[in-house]
Write a protein that holds these residues in place. Sequence first.
Motif, PDB file in Angstrom:
ATOM      1  N   HIS A  21      57.489  15.342  78.359  1.00  0.00           N
ATOM      2  CA  HIS A  21      58.853  15.952  79.201  1.00  0.00           C
ATOM      3  C   HIS A  21      58.382  16.374  80.366  1.00  0.00           C
ATOM      4  CE1 HIS A  21      61.860  18.757  80.023  1.00  0.00           C
ATOM      5  NE2 HIS A  21      62.572  17.653  79.370  1.00  0.00           N
ATOM      6  N   TYR A  23      58.651  19.330  81.678  1.00  0.00           N
ATOM      7  CA  TYR A  23      57.830  20.641  81.814  1.00  0.00           C
ATOM      8  C   TYR A  23      56.325  20.644  81.175  1.00  0.00           C
ATOM      9  CZ  TYR A  23      62.693  22.068  81.884  1.00  0.00           C
ATOM     10  OH  TYR A  23      64.130  22.411  82.362  1.00  0.00           O
ATOM     11  N   ASP A  37      63.302  13.236  80.925  1.00  0.00           N
ATOM     12  CA  ASP A  37      64.197  14.383  80.416  1.00  0.00           C
ATOM     13  C   ASP A  37      64.251  13.955  78.868  1.00  0.00           C
ATOM     14  OD1 ASP A  37      65.998  12.476  80.376  1.00  0.00           O
ATOM     15  OD2 ASP A  37      67.460  13.742  81.518  1.00  0.00           O
ATOM     16  N   SER A  38      64.804  15.114  78.297  1.00  0.00           N
ATOM     17  CA  SER A  38      64.673  14.863  76.856  1.00  0.00           C
ATOM     18  C   SER A  38      65.435  13.492  75.999  1.00  0.00           C
ATOM     19  CB  SER A  38      65.460  16.008  75.993  1.00  0.00           C
ATOM     20  OG  SER A  38      66.621  16.373  76.964  1.00  0.00           O
ATOM     21  N   ASN A 111      69.520  19.920  72.509  1.00  0.00           N
ATOM     22  CA  ASN A 111      68.780  21.047  71.980  1.00  0.00           C
ATOM     23  C   ASN A 111      69.150  21.356  70.533  1.00  0.00           C
ATOM     24  OD1 ASN A 111      68.357  20.088  74.717  1.00  0.00           O
ATOM     25  ND2 ASN A 111      67.219  22.272  75.001  1.00  0.00           N
ATOM     26  N   SER A 126      72.025  17.516  78.999  1.00  0.00           N
ATOM     27  CA  SER A 126      72.444  18.345  80.373  1.00  0.00           C
ATOM     28  C   SER A 126      72.908  17.300  81.401  1.00  0.00           C
ATOM     29  CB  SER A 126      71.446  19.158  80.904  1.00  0.00           C
ATOM     30  OG  SER A 126      70.097  18.574  81.151  1.00  0.00           O
ATOM     31  N   HIS A 173      65.525  29.993  80.967  1.00  0.00           N
ATOM     32  CA  HIS A 173      66.246  29.667  82.018  1.00  0.00           C
ATOM     33  C   HIS A 173      67.090  31.126  81.973  1.00  0.00           C
ATOM     34  CE1 HIS A 173      65.248  25.592  81.411  1.00  0.00           C
ATOM     35  NE2 HIS A 173      65.793  25.523  83.086  1.00  0.00           N
ATOM     36  N   HIS A 196      68.860  24.201  86.877  1.00  0.00           N
ATOM     37  CA  HIS A 196      69.354  23.583  85.586  1.00  0.00           C
ATOM     38  C   HIS A 196      70.674  24.169  85.178  1.00  0.00           C
ATOM     39  CE1 HIS A 196      68.954  21.873  81.408  1.00  0.00           C
ATOM     40  NE2 HIS A 196      68.230  21.098  81.932  1.00  0.00           N
ATOM     41  N   GLU A 198      71.463  25.267  82.084  1.00  0.00           N
ATOM     42  CA  GLU A 198      70.904  26.124  81.246  1.00  0.00           C
ATOM     43  C   GLU A 198      70.901  27.557  81.932  1.00  0.00           C
ATOM     44  OE1 GLU A 198      67.536  24.995  78.899  1.00  0.00           O
ATOM     45  OE2 GLU A 198      68.325  23.020  78.313  1.00  0.00           O
ATOM     46  N   THR A 213      66.792  17.700  84.282  1.00  0.00           N
ATOM     47  CA  THR A 213      65.453  17.876  84.764  1.00  0.00           C
ATOM     48  C   THR A 213      65.226  16.481  85.512  1.00  0.00           C
ATOM     49  OG1 THR A 213      64.334  17.108  82.802  1.00  0.00           O
ATOM     50  CG2 THR A 213      64.445  19.511  83.108  1.00  0.00           C
TER      51      THR A 213
HETATM   52  P1  13P Z   1      66.560  18.192  80.147  1.00  0.00           P
HETATM   53  O1  13P Z   1      67.354  17.457  79.385  1.00  0.00           O
HETATM   54  O2  13P Z   1      67.323  18.316  81.446  1.00  0.00           O
HETATM   55  O3  13P Z   1      64.937  17.596  80.499  1.00  0.00           O
HETATM   56  O4  13P Z   1      66.609  19.332  79.534  1.00  0.00           O
HETATM   57  C1  13P Z   1      65.810  19.978  78.393  1.00  0.00           C
HETATM   58  C2  13P Z   1      65.437  21.084  78.352  1.00  0.00           C
HETATM   59  O5  13P Z   1      65.237  21.708  77.315  1.00  0.00           O
HETATM   60  C3  13P Z   1      65.795  21.948  79.442  1.00  0.00           C
HETATM   61  O6  13P Z   1      65.453  23.492  79.176  1.00  0.00           O
END
Ligand code: 13P
Length: 301
Positions: A21, A23, A37-38, A111, A126, A173, A196, A198, A213
């Motif tokens: 990911h 992050y 991203d996720s 999530n 997102s 966030h 973001h 969030e 992201t």
């Molecule tokens: P994304 O899907 O935008 O990568 O976000 C995942 C996430 O956990 C953001 O905190």
Amino acid sequence: MNIAENIRKLKKEKNAVIIAHNYEIPEIQDIADFVGDSLGLSIEASRTDADIIVFCGVHFMAETAKILSPQKIVLLPDKNAGCPMADMIDADGLIALKKKHPNATSVCYVNTTAAVKAQCDYCCTSSNALKMAQHILKNNSEIIFVPDKYLAQYVSDQLNHKFIVWNGFCPTHAKILPEHIIKVKKKHPDAKIIVHPECRPEVTRLADAVLSTEKMCTYATESPAKEFIIGTEIGIIHRMKKENSQKYFYPVSESTICPNMKKINLEKVLWSLEDLSYQINIEPNIMEKARLSIERMLEIT
Ligand code: 13P
Ligand code: SF4
């Protein structure tokens, strides 16, 4: 041989792919075959012909990869890498909410655990939450949106339509406040503010762009701007700098860190490949139902 070389050797021997990911820590991003991203990562994972997917992210992401690739071995190198927001709702909580609103269509953010996804009509991310809500509204004005109240609020504001929400949020966030953004903007008045969804509404209202992201990374590359204020987990700045060496990226706050996204390191990836641990396993009935909500989303986006 150093750790990275060992990982590469084992990866080849075992026909594995490493995905990370945005992050994750720089060393992990640098060794990964894909960074994203996720949802993008799970889709990517389902497309590879690797037998093993080493998922460097948090638990719900590895679960999503497993749901989309049930025949593959999906590994999460640290079994404690979770997502506090995903843990704010469980299947029973959602079932009770649906009972209160029997005519509503339910949407769950990616999530969430597989058990929660299994109780939902649609999944969303997102990047497609707005599109999903627009699609559902064509047939039903009553929408349950869980668990992120801030993402729900962001989409709700765009559509001027109220949702039935859950009191969930991302602790990382939620720590971002308008004053953080204002302070950095004063120092860098020409910088574009990207955050973001969030983030809190007081924060998203200050942004030039509110993006997932992956879309943040695309925006940074495609925008003619040279400076950017980044309102999300600071790990993403590594990739942004790597892809845009002539541009400048300023975190809204140095403490915007998701501790769970920092749990995986090179040693754990190596051990994970050596021992095939920790494997993601989901009860077949839950997996089938959860896949339906993801497939419904993929059909629309
Ligand atoms: P994304 O899907 O935008 O990568 O976000 C995942 C996430 O956990 C953001 O905190
Ligand atoms: Fe969960 Fe927030 Fe971490 Fe994303 S940043 S994984 S939403 S706790």
